[in-house]
Enzyme design. Structure first.
Site, PDB file in Angstrom:
ATOM      1  N   LYS A  78       0.849  -1.187   0.000  1.00 52.01           N
ATOM      2  CA  LYS A  78       0.000   0.000   0.000  1.00 52.01           C
ATOM      3  C   LYS A  78       0.888   1.241   0.000  1.00 52.01           C
ATOM      4  CE  LYS A  78      -3.946   1.998   2.585  1.00 52.01           C
ATOM      5  NZ  LYS A  78      -4.830   1.869   3.773  1.00 52.01           N
ATOM      6  N   SER A 155      -9.941   2.349   2.701  1.00 52.54           N
ATOM      7  CA  SER A 155      -8.954   2.957   1.840  1.00 52.54           C
ATOM      8  C   SER A 155      -8.005   1.986   1.155  1.00 52.54           C
ATOM      9  CB  SER A 155      -8.111   3.946   2.655  1.00 52.54           C
ATOM     10  OG  SER A 155      -7.319   3.258   3.613  1.00 52.54           O
ATOM     11  N   SER A 179     -10.434   0.291   7.037  1.00 52.34           N
ATOM     12  CA  SER A 179      -9.779   0.358   5.731  1.00 52.34           C
ATOM     13  C   SER A 179      -9.113  -0.931   5.269  1.00 52.34           C
ATOM     14  CB  SER A 179      -8.738   1.484   5.714  1.00 52.34           C
ATOM     15  OG  SER A 179      -9.367   2.725   5.525  1.00 52.34           O
TER      16      SER A 179
END
Ligand SMILES: [Mg+2]
Ligand SMILES: [Zn+2]
Lengths: 487, 510, 95
Positions: A78, A155, A179
């Site tokens: 990420k 997210s 998330s």
């Protein structure tokens, strides 16, 4: 012939160990998959050369008999994790071409164990969002597609989509209000947010410091456990890191759950929740009963206040954490007529609308005259929420809930309504406020053929029980569905 | 927690009112100080970068100090220890539980966009400082609190006409902010307070006290009120009896502290006498102009949005650790002063002058052992101190050691040289001519106590001045003339006691 | 509590974010909506409740007073938008 990108992480590690294929072959297969999947927009930076170099080094280590726990496993990272020499943006324009001169502790742990980096994954800007639509690099498209393009959630949308689409064997993710778990639910993957303090926050771009926690997204419970074992660990560079032993979490997968008491919090039955989600939850309860668990109804009376409390605490911390993005030492600078204008222009141009909105809310709730009414109140409500869990855990060993109030929705469908978007985290955010571990794993498909997730919530540091329960549900659910490849 | 709110001192030792005459009547000044003292430590408060001035720009900066994304603070144990040590030295309450807050504002030398400080729960609570005035009298200044916080970096405005250069070497260095109560009443008292506080910090080893480098600097809160206002404030604790205050930021010398206060008090009085009111604001002292001026840029919309730093946990101190720190405290200035008075029989004034510098007091004690305490004190605090100060040296690196002063005092005590000759010997010692005994010998400065030799001189004097000799009978004080003449004849070496005795006998004064 | 455009302007200034005049009203409406929803917290009885700033039940760990970092200005300045002579260069600060 085995399709290398269809393997689970566990199967791939076994294949590497038995020399069925090399890390380089495994990596090249994934590099090709990443390239082919550009329409998903999951990767915002591909690092194929680095990946192949790392894979070759892995093969050399394995030849010397020095292979680590994850040696040769290609992963996606990420883009909230700082990676040395590799552009890190948090999917915000404000970081520009920022190239960290340092490596986050979590990713360093993965490289220590031999993992291979395929590239950096898309996310909501600064991890603020539930649909990946706030990313400066544009939204990720969920590999699960029906009549229209869907969000993979957020997210960690890039992480979840990449894992679901077979672009990597696992991915790092972070979870401040849901998330990791909501995108896992939307993509039929397994995600776990460990106990706050399990994984070091050092080198992860901060959103809300008291809530942020890293964890993995993977295709199976066991894969998630393997990744967690590498990612977790005490770090003296993070004052909130817990100084506790990290067990081999994969040991817990497959362990009997007989006799465990499972709490069903009645407050999670919310108005307007789709019947299919209610049904899945019942199914999950039935599976655990069959596995020998005792089902207990519990009460978490302050559940409905978790989201509003979160939308004070998280923006407040974020407004301060994001003050360092000022165009002075790194990142975007848009010059103005004077210093103040330069600050204001840089931050106006660098931050997207949702980030700005949260900074403004956070600034407001901390400002003179409003601190007590908003911020302090939220901290007290947070305590109430944590106390609810404490009480429940006096009676039960873990909780079972749905992960999200809906399946994946269409891109753009909630984009204009921040409140509707915030409601995505209604079942997950309580866990962040209390600092507990929470796992989402696929339970089945809805009528449209979209995956739905179940959430397990555990006592602090009791991820082991979640892996055992997750393993039991996984086995019972036998979730084999995969998104049809359309990209 | 230590219950240490001990005000041991009687009202006679409270502050002195110094009135300022205005056009419409008298005014009094009320002063409270926030002293920022750089903590003596190797590394910074929350990072492993080195502390210290003079290094190449940005060479003492960690990723944390530069506020790189994802960087986190970890507190330096030594800095906490130093704060606790200082708190104990100020006889203050040590808070076993405290925490860190963020003070949010934008400034290019503040990389995080916030300063980590202690707003709500400081590590040290109320204490007190006993302060000596120039005349040797003392007064007590209450300490409100002491907290730990980060220093900012340095902005250089003179490198480029269109830009500011930022060096983060100082960013993140640990500071102790020591907040006094508004207990000072004149610029002299404020300077004396800072001087005493500085002395205590140096004794404790918690700050080097270097004001020139900015390692100790004061924010001075100045207000004025009509006579009696401060007394009513002290009685009631209500700030309503005091005037509106202005804060003068970062004043870094005793002289500037005094100048800034004098100017600011006058400025406020003029405004009030013209019927105006004082804006509570932050001001800067301009040493060139001797004026204070408003810092408008900082004033505008300051809302610091303090909140607990979520990257840090509550700071909890082990009482045993605090006790160990307390047990390791050195003898502090007030205790040393009391001991110098009792052990050496010095006056409060002399002892007070000695203890203000630890090296001076140590020097004194080495020199005074077994000698005339008062005489030694005079040589240390007058002659030697003056020489050192004129040549910008300290007692620690004095070219004349305590052994040499001891020898000099011994020569005087034993009557080998007179005080007058001793001054000459001292000059030669300072000039590097060697030990006092050697100088006396080499220069033949030994006092003449040989009665035969002196008698011959005196007999000759009386014989040559019969008139003067006769006059002494009626006017005994005229003996002084004879003493002077003998001294002249001996080149100042005549032992005054012996000379006096002989003269009295020969002149028939019994 | 509903907030108005002037408050948004003030808060944006505090946060150093330039918001064009025509964005103030819409932002005020959006934020007011969110604040109105947040205000359901008033229903919760929090008398005597200790505010919770962290979920970690530990105290602050301390590091030793040892120099472990620094000495590398190039690393510090590597991503600087403007630098000269190992300084960060920023717009002129007027005090
Ligand atoms: Mg101050
Ligand atoms: Zn301060």
């Amino acid at each position: 012939m085995t399709v290398l990108t269809d393997l689970t992480l566990k199967a791939a590690l076994d294949g590497l160990a038995s020399k069925s294929f090399s890390a380089e072959e495994l990596t090249r297969a994934h590099v090709a998959a990443v390239e082919a999947a550009r329409p998903l927009n999951a990767f915002i930076l591909e690092t194929p050369d680095k990946a192949v170099d790392m894979a070759k080094a892995s093969d050399a280590r394995r030849a010397r008999g020095e292979a680590g726990r994850l040696d040769g496993a290609p992963l996606g990272i990420k883009d909230l994790f700082c990676t040395e020499g590799v552009r890190t943006t948090a999917c915000s324009k404000i970081l520009g071409d920022f190239k960290p001169t340092y490596e986050s502790t979590v990713t360093a742990n993965l490289w220590r164990d031999g993992a291979v980096m395929l590239g950096k994954l898309n996310l909501d800007e600064f991890a603020m969002g539930s649909s990946n639509e706030t990313s400066a690099f544009g939204p990720v498209v969920n590999p699960w597609k029906i009549d229209r393009e869907l969000t993979p959630g957020g997210s960690s949308g890039g992480s979840a989509a990449a894992v679901a689409a077979g672009l990597c064997l696992g991915a790092t993710a972070t979870d401040t209000g849901g998330s990791i778990r909501q995108p896992a639910s939307f993509t039929g993957t397994v995600g776990i947010k460990p106990t706050y303090g399990r994984c070091s926050r050092w080198g992860i771009v901060a959103f809300a410091s008291s809530l942020d926690q890293a964890g993995p997204i993977a295709r199976t419970v066991e894969d998630a456990a393997i990744l967690m074992t590498s990612m977790a660990g005490h770090d003296v560079k993070d004052s909130t890191s817990l100084d506790v032993e990290v067990p081999d979490f994969s040991q817990f997968v497959g362990k009997s759950v007989k006799g465990l008491r499972i709490g069903i919090p009645k407050q999670y039955r919310v108005d307007g929740m789709p019947a299919e989600i209610e049904k899945l939850w019942e199914q999950g309860i039935a599976w655990l009963k069959e596995a020998g668990c005792e089902i207990v109804e519990v009460s978490l009376p302050h559940t409905k206040y978790a989201l509003p409390a979160y939308y004070i605490i998280a923006p407040a911390e974020a407004s301060s954490n994001l003050a360092r993005y000022d165009g002075m030492r790194y990142g975007l600078r848009v010059e103005g007529a004077n210093l103040t204008e330069t600050y204001e222009n840089s931050r106006a141009a660098g931050f997207g609308e949702e980030v700005k909105r949260r900074i403004l809310i956070g600034t407001y709730v901390l400002s003179a005259g409003y601190y007590d009414a908003y911020y302090l109140k939220a901290l007290k409500v947070r305590r109430r929420i944590a106390d609810d869990f404490d009480q429940a855990f006096g009676k039960v060993d873990a909780l079972l809930t749905p992960t999200a109030p809906s399946a994946a929705f269409g891109l753009g469908e909630n984009a204009d309504d921040p409140l509707a978007m915030y409601l995505n985290d209604i079942f997950t955010v309580t866990v962040n406020l209390a600092g507990l571990p929470g796992m989402s794993l696929p339970g089945g498909l809805d009528a449209q053929g979209l995956p739905l997730g179940l959430q397990l919530i555990g006592r602090p540091l009791d991820e082991g029980t979640l892996f055992s329960l997750g393993g039991a549900i996984e086995k019972a659910a036998d979730f084999q569905a995969k998104p049809a490849k359309w990209w | 927690m230590r219950g240490a709110r001990r005000y041991l001192h009687s009202m006679s030792e409270t502050t002195n009112t110094k009135l300022i005459r205005g056009r419409t009547g008298d005014w009094e000044i009320v002063l409270g100080l926030e002293v920022h003292a750089q903590v003596a430590s190797n590394a910074k408060l929350f990072s492993g970068a080195a502390v210290g001035a003079g290094a190449e720009p940005n060479s003492q900066v960690s990723l944390v100090d530069a506020a790189m994304p994802g960087m986190l603070p970890v507190i330096n144990r030594r800095c906490v220890e130093q704060a606790v040590r200082t708190g104990l030295g100020l006889k203050a309450q040590i808070n076993l539980k405290s925490r860190f807050d963020r003070k949010n504002y934008f400034y290019p030398d503040l990389p995080q966009g916030y300063q980590i400080s202690q707003f709500k729960d400081p590590v040290v609570g109320e204490g007190e400082v006993i302060v000596e005035r120039d005349d040797g009298s003392t007064f007590v200044v209450g300490i409100e609190r002491l907290h730990l916080e980060q220093d900012a970096g340095k902005s250089l405005h003179d490198q480029d006409p269109n830009a500011t250069y930022v060096d983060l070497n100082r960013a993140g260095t640990a500071l102790m902010e020591i907040v006094s109560k508004p207990h000072m009443r004149s610029s002299e008292e404020a300077a004396a307070y800072v001087k005493k506080l500085r002395t205590i910090l140096i004794y404790l080893g918690t700050c080097d006290g270097d004001m020139e480098k900015g390692n100790l600097r004061a924010d001075v809160n100045v207000s004025v009120c009509r006579p009696g206002g401060h007394d009513r404030f002290r009685e009631t604790g209500s700030f309503s009896h005091l005037g509106t205050r202005c804060e003068i930021k970062n004043v870094n010398s005793f002289r500037y502290i005094q100048q800034a206060i004098e100017y600011e008090a006058r400025r406020q009085i003029e405004i009030l006498e013209d019927g105006g009111s004082i804006n509570q604001e932050t001001r800067l002292f301009d040493p060139g102009k001797g004026e204070t001026r408003s810092m408008r840029s900082k004033e505008e919309a300051h809302d610091y949005r303090y909140f607990p730093d979520p990257d840090l946990l509550p700071l909890e101190l082990d009482p045993a650790w605090v006790k160990a720190i307390e047990d390791s405290l050195p003898e502090l200035p007030d205790a040393k002063k009391a001991r110098l008075q009792s052990q050496y029989g010095l006056s409060a004034y002399d002892a007070g002058v000695l203890i203000i510098e630890q090296d001076k007091a140590d020097f004194y004690e080495l020199a005074a052992r077994g000698r005339d305490a008062k005489l030694t004190s005079n040589w240390v605090t007058n002659e030697l101190a003056a020489k050192l100060s004129a040549s910008h040296q300290d007692f620690a690196d004095s070219p004349i050691g305590p052994g040499a002063i001891a020898e000099l005092v011994t020569l005087i005590e034993q009557g080998v040289i007179s005080s007058k000759i001793a001054k000459d010997v001292f000059e030669r010692m300072w000039a590097g001519e060697g030990a006092p005994g050697d100088i006396v010998e080499k220069q033949g400065l030994t006092q003449m106590s040989d009665t035969g030799e002196l008698e011959a001189i005196i007999d000759k004097l009386i014989a040559e001045n019969p008139g003067q000799a006769a006059a002494v009978k009626d006017k005994p004080q005229a003996i002084g003339w004879f003493v002077g003449q003998v001294m002249k004849a001996t080149g100042g070496k005549g032992n005054p006691g012996v000379v006096n005795g002989l003269l009295r006998g020969k002149l028939g004064l019994g | 509590m509903a907030i108005d455009a002037a408050t948004v302007r003030k808060v944006a200034r505090l946060a150093r974010i330039a918001e064009p005049e025509d964005r103030l009203e819409p932002l005020a409406r959006e934020i007011s909506g969110i604040l109105a929803w947040i205000e359901q917290l008033e229903e919760v009885d929090t008398d005597g409740v200790e505010p919770m700033t962290t979920s970690v039940a530990a105290t602050l760990p301390m590091r030793e007073d040892v120099v472990t970092e620094g000495g590398d200005p190039a690393k510090v300045l590597a991503n600087a938008p403007k630098a000269a002579k190992d300084f960060f260069v920023v717009p002129k600060v007027v005090e």
